[in-house]
Design an enzyme around this catalytic site. Structure first.
Site, short mmCIF file in Angstrom:
data_model
loop_
_atom_site.label_atom_id
_atom_site.label_comp_id
_atom_site.label_asym_id
_atom_site.label_seq_id
_atom_site.Cartn_x
_atom_site.Cartn_y
_atom_site.Cartn_z
N ILE A 51 0.82 -1.20 0.00
CA ILE A 51 0.00 0.00 0.00
C ILE A 51 0.86 1.26 0.00
O ILE A 51 1.97 1.26 0.54
CB ILE A 51 -0.98 0.00 1.20
N CYS A 52 0.35 2.28 -0.64
CA CYS A 52 0.90 3.63 -0.63
C CYS A 52 2.28 3.68 -1.30
O CYS A 52 2.41 3.42 -2.48
CB CYS A 52 0.93 4.17 0.80
N HIS A 53 3.35 3.99 -0.54
CA HIS A 53 4.70 4.08 -1.09
C HIS A 53 5.42 2.73 -1.12
O HIS A 53 6.53 2.62 -1.65
CB HIS A 53 5.54 5.07 -0.27
#
Length: 182
Positions: free
Chosen positions: A105-107
């Site tokens: 998730i995300c970065h």
């Protein structure tokens, strides 16, 4: 199922660790905090220090085959630290080589780029990673959650903390389906 949660000693976005972790516990799985050093990791709430969490296993002293799946929480600094650690990159790569499911998730997809496992895959992330993922051979999409079946390992990706509910539901469904097939 034992699920590895790989994080750096510092920099993980706390909510991206704690919500998927609790979802795994609620589903009857055994989440295991894996890091590059023993001791405790320091989580963050954006740029502010948050809680610390005890490391249960250390990369290099454990292997991908000890787990049914891998969760990679985000935070800007977390995957940046991890992608500079050869043992962490090899640990991630081994999940793909063994066909074990991975969720990021995300970065977090930054470490997937470093592990060279995104080529030919369709995935999502925090928008600032779009160019990095494309340059690594991935197709980036702006979707709440994306499941990619390309290659031996299924990959679940999501964009940001606002997507955590869908991310948790999806990664648990994919991991459960993969466990049934194994």
């Amino acid at each position: 199922m034992r699920i590895a949660f790989l994080v750096a000693p510092e920099g993980v976005e706390q909510v991206e660790l704690t919500e998927p972790w609790q979802a795994a516990v609620d589903a009857g799985h055994e989440p295991v905090l894996v890091s590059t050093q023993s001791g405790k990791i320091q989580a963050f709430d954006h740029l502010d220090k948050a809680d610390t969490f005890p490391v249960q296993e250390v990369v290099g002293e454990t292997t991908a085959d000890a787990f049914g799946g891998l969760v990679l929480p985000g935070g800007v600094a977390n995957p940046d630290f991890l992608r500079m650690d050869e043992a962490a990159v090899a640990f991630v790569r081994d999940f793909f080589r063994q066909g074990r499911p991975v969720a990021a998730i995300c970065h977090a997809p930054w470490i997937l780029v470093e592990a060279d496992v995104v080529r030919g895959r369709e995935l999502t992330s925090w928008p600032s990673l779009r160019t990095d993922l494309r340059n690594a051979g991935a197709t980036w999409v702006d979707e709440q959650v994306k499941v990619c079946d390309h290659g031996p390992a299924k990959l679940v990706t999501s964009r940001k903390p606002d997507d955590l509910e869908a991310f948790c539901e999806t990664y648990l469904d994919v991991f459960a389906a993969e466990a049934k097939e194994a």
